[in-house]
Design an enzyme around this catalytic site. Sequence first.
Site, short mmCIF file in Angstrom:
data_model
loop_
_atom_site.label_atom_id
_atom_site.label_comp_id
_atom_site.label_asym_id
_atom_site.label_seq_id
_atom_site.Cartn_x
_atom_site.Cartn_y
_atom_site.Cartn_z
CB ALA A 21 -0.91 0.00 1.22
CD GLU A 202 4.93 10.21 -0.37
OE1 GLU A 202 4.23 10.32 -1.37
OE2 GLU A 202 5.91 10.97 -0.12
CG ASN A 203 9.71 6.61 0.47
OD1 ASN A 203 9.43 5.96 -0.54
ND2 ASN A 203 9.96 7.91 0.42
NE ARG A 204 5.36 -0.31 3.87
CZ ARG A 204 4.63 -0.11 2.77
NH1 ARG A 204 4.48 1.13 2.32
NH2 ARG A 204 4.06 -1.11 2.12
CG LEU A 205 10.99 6.87 6.05
CD1 LEU A 205 11.79 8.02 5.46
CD2 LEU A 205 11.84 6.12 7.08
#
Length: 229
Positions: A21, A202-205
């Site tokens: 996702a 975003e970017n799993r951050l």
Amino acid sequence: MRVRHVDVDTEDSLDPAAMRAHYRAAGLPEDSLAADPFEQFGRWFRQAAESGLHEPNAMVVSTADAEGRPSSRTVLLKHVDERGFVFYTNYGSRKGRELAANPHVSLLFPWHPVARQVIVAGTAERTGRDETVAYFRTRPHGSQLGAWASEQSSAVASRAELDRMYAELADRYPEGEQVPVPPEWGGFRVRPRTVEFWQGRENRLHDRLRYVRTEGAAGGGWTVERLCP
């Protein structure tokens, strides 16, 4: 004995590792937080409800027995204020028995469609009987009967047996007649030690801001810490 290995990664199967996702860019800065976690929860809860999220009051309640063996289930939040988060259950259920032996509990609100989670860690205590009775009176008639018919978490011979018990209660307490509150049914209030607000980024951050209770004068206060995602 030979063990047969089954390969589930076929053309017709779904690969969980490939499911990704893309989360929102909007974040959760510290200066946007409310002074306490209950006000912040109220903001997010209202936004989750306004987004059309189905049952935003659904939460995963995790408990553990005296030996530390965990169990989880989905329960509906029924009240929240500065004293804590309240849900109702049969005290003889698995969660009721586990909380009697070990009051430490975790609550998780999994608001996936809006890329948010709220995670509460604290201790549970039973609500007062007057509070339990007042809430029980607001439940639909069928739900009141169901609280009597179901010895929650215990084994039952069949669905027919459960339906039979309910039918007997419906005959005893027809619509419009007051149903007494079961003696072993009531509420738990979870007094939080920490409340974490998780915002997908975003970017799993992801943003993870956690309120931590600080004990002291006037009931204590809260400090906020940022956690790595």
